[in-house]
Design a protein around this motif. Structure first.
Motif, short mmCIF file in Angstrom:
data_model
loop_
_atom_site.label_atom_id
_atom_site.label_comp_id
_atom_site.label_asym_id
_atom_site.label_seq_id
_atom_site.Cartn_x
_atom_site.Cartn_y
_atom_site.Cartn_z
N UNK A 140 16.33 -24.49 73.05
CA UNK A 140 16.61 -23.17 73.12
C UNK A 140 15.62 -22.13 73.13
N UNK A 141 15.25 -21.48 74.02
CA UNK A 141 14.16 -20.74 74.39
C UNK A 141 14.54 -19.14 74.37
N UNK A 142 13.69 -18.26 74.05
CA UNK A 142 13.84 -17.08 74.34
C UNK A 142 13.59 -16.73 75.88
N UNK A 143 14.34 -15.83 76.55
CA UNK A 143 14.27 -15.78 78.09
C UNK A 143 13.16 -15.61 78.44
N UNK A 144 11.99 -14.91 77.91
CA UNK A 144 10.94 -14.38 78.39
C UNK A 144 9.91 -15.68 78.42
N UNK A 145 10.26 -16.97 77.77
CA UNK A 145 9.43 -17.93 77.66
C UNK A 145 9.94 -19.15 78.62
N UNK A 146 11.11 -18.88 79.53
CA UNK A 146 11.51 -19.85 80.29
C UNK A 146 10.52 -19.71 81.43
N UNK A 147 10.55 -20.90 82.24
CA UNK A 147 10.16 -21.20 83.57
C UNK A 147 8.40 -21.45 83.47
N UNK A 148 7.93 -21.80 82.19
CA UNK A 148 6.56 -22.27 81.87
C UNK A 148 6.57 -23.71 81.82
N UNK A 149 7.61 -24.44 81.67
CA UNK A 149 7.47 -25.83 81.28
C UNK A 149 7.50 -25.92 79.87
N UNK B 57 19.39 -15.19 70.32
CA UNK B 57 20.89 -15.48 70.07
C UNK B 57 21.79 -14.07 70.35
N UNK B 58 21.25 -12.95 70.66
CA UNK B 58 21.80 -12.01 71.02
C UNK B 58 21.60 -11.47 72.31
N UNK B 59 20.78 -12.44 73.06
CA UNK B 59 20.42 -12.23 74.50
C UNK B 59 21.28 -12.72 75.56
N UNK B 60 22.29 -12.09 76.23
CA UNK B 60 23.37 -12.77 76.96
C UNK B 60 22.73 -13.44 78.20
N UNK B 61 21.22 -13.27 78.62
CA UNK B 61 20.68 -14.42 79.49
C UNK B 61 20.62 -15.40 78.82
N UNK B 62 20.28 -15.69 77.56
CA UNK B 62 20.19 -16.79 76.93
C UNK B 62 21.51 -17.53 76.65
N UNK B 63 22.54 -16.82 76.34
CA UNK B 63 23.75 -17.28 75.84
C UNK B 63 24.79 -17.60 76.87
N UNK B 64 24.23 -17.21 78.06
CA UNK B 64 25.54 -17.19 79.12
C UNK B 64 26.18 -18.63 79.34
N UNK B 65 25.37 -19.72 78.85
CA UNK B 65 25.81 -20.92 79.17
C UNK B 65 26.11 -21.60 77.72
#
Ligand code: COA
Length: 180
Positions: A99-108, A28-36
Motif C-alpha cells: 500500500x503506497x501513498x498516491x504520490x508514490x505510485x507509478x515509479x515501480x 489511509x484517508x486518501x480516497x484515491x488509495x482506498x478506492x479498491x
C-alpha cells in the motif's frame, strides 16, 4: 526479536517509527488509495493498524515493512508479508501485500519492494508458498502480482468474508507462487 531490514536499489524496507503514523493515516484517508480497499480509515483505526503491524514485526522479525526512499521520502507506505485472519479454502497461508501513498505510485516502487519481500519469504523464511489476493477490479495491484511472478488461480476466486454480501468489492481473485 528485532525486525529485519531489506534493502533494494532505491528503497529501505524497515520496522516502523513513530514518525510513520501520521503519513500512514494520511494515505489511509486518501480516497484515491482506498478506492479498491474497504474504505477510508480514521486516524485511530490507522494508528491501531500500524500498532498491529509494528508489533508483528517486533515479535516475528518480519511483516508489513515500512518503506522509505533512500535519501528521499522517509515513509511512502508498506510492503510485506502477513497471515490473513479469516478462513478461506487457501488459509492458513502467508500473503504478500503493499500500500503506497498516491504520490508514490507509478515509479515501480511497489514492484521493487515486493521482489525483495518475495525473496525474503522464500529464501529466509523458507515458505513453501506465498499468495496474494485483491478485489477483481484492482488492476494496479494485480499487475504488481503478475510482474513478480505470481500466477492467478481461477479456482481460488472467493468472496471476502469481511465484506457484506452486497459489497461491490467483495469478489476477490487469488494469485499464488510456490518456492522453486
Ligand atoms: C497497488 C499499488 C501499490 C500499485 O502501485 P503502482 O504504482 O501501480 O505499482 P508500482 O509501484 O510497481 O509501479 C508500477 C508503475 O510504475 C511505472 N514505472 C515508472 N518508473 C519506473 C521504474 N523506474 N521502474 C519500474 N517501473 C516504473 C511502471 O511502468 C508502472 O506503470 P503502469 O502501471 O502505468 O504500467 C498502488 O496502486 C496502491 O497503493 N493501491 C492502493 C492500495 C492497494 O490496493 N493495495 C493492494 C491491496 S490487495
Amino acid at each position: 526479536m528485532a525486525g529485519s531490514t531489506l534493502i533494494t536499489e532505491r528503497l529501505i524496507l524497515r520496522p516502523w517509527y513513530a514518525e510513520d503514523y501520521a503519513p500512514f493515516a494520511a494515505l489511509n484517508a486518501d480516497p484515491r488509495v482506498t478506492a479498491t480497499l474497504a474504505g477510508n480509515l480514521t486516524r485511530d483505526e490507522s494508528d491501531a493498524f500500524a500498532d498491529r503491524i509494528a508489533t508483528h514485526i517486533d515479535e516475528h522479525g518480519w511483516g508489513l515493512w515500512a518503506i522509505e526512499i533512500k535519501e528521499g521520502a522517509p515513509f511512502i507506505g508498506y510492503a510485506g508479508l502477513s497471515r490473513p485472519r479469516f478462513d478461506a479454502p487457501f488459509t492458513p497461508c502467508v500473503e504478500i501485500g503493499w500500500r503506497l501513498a498516491f504520490e508514490h505510485w507509478r515509479h515501480g516502487y511497489a514492484t521493487e519492494a515486493a521482489r525483495a519481500v518475495l525473496d525474503f519469504g522464500f529464501n529466509v523464511l523458507r515458505l513453501p508458498e506465498i499468495v496474494s489476493f485483491t478485489t477483481i477490479g484492482n488492476t494496479r495491484s494485480r499487475k504488481v502480482m503478475e510482474r513478480i511472478g505470481l500466477v492467478r488461480d481461477p479456482a481460488g476466486d472467493f468472496d471476502h468474508p469481511s465484506l457484506s454480501p452486497d459489497h461491490p468489492l467483495r469478489p476477490h481473485v487469488l494469485y499464488r507462487k510456490g518456492r522453486l
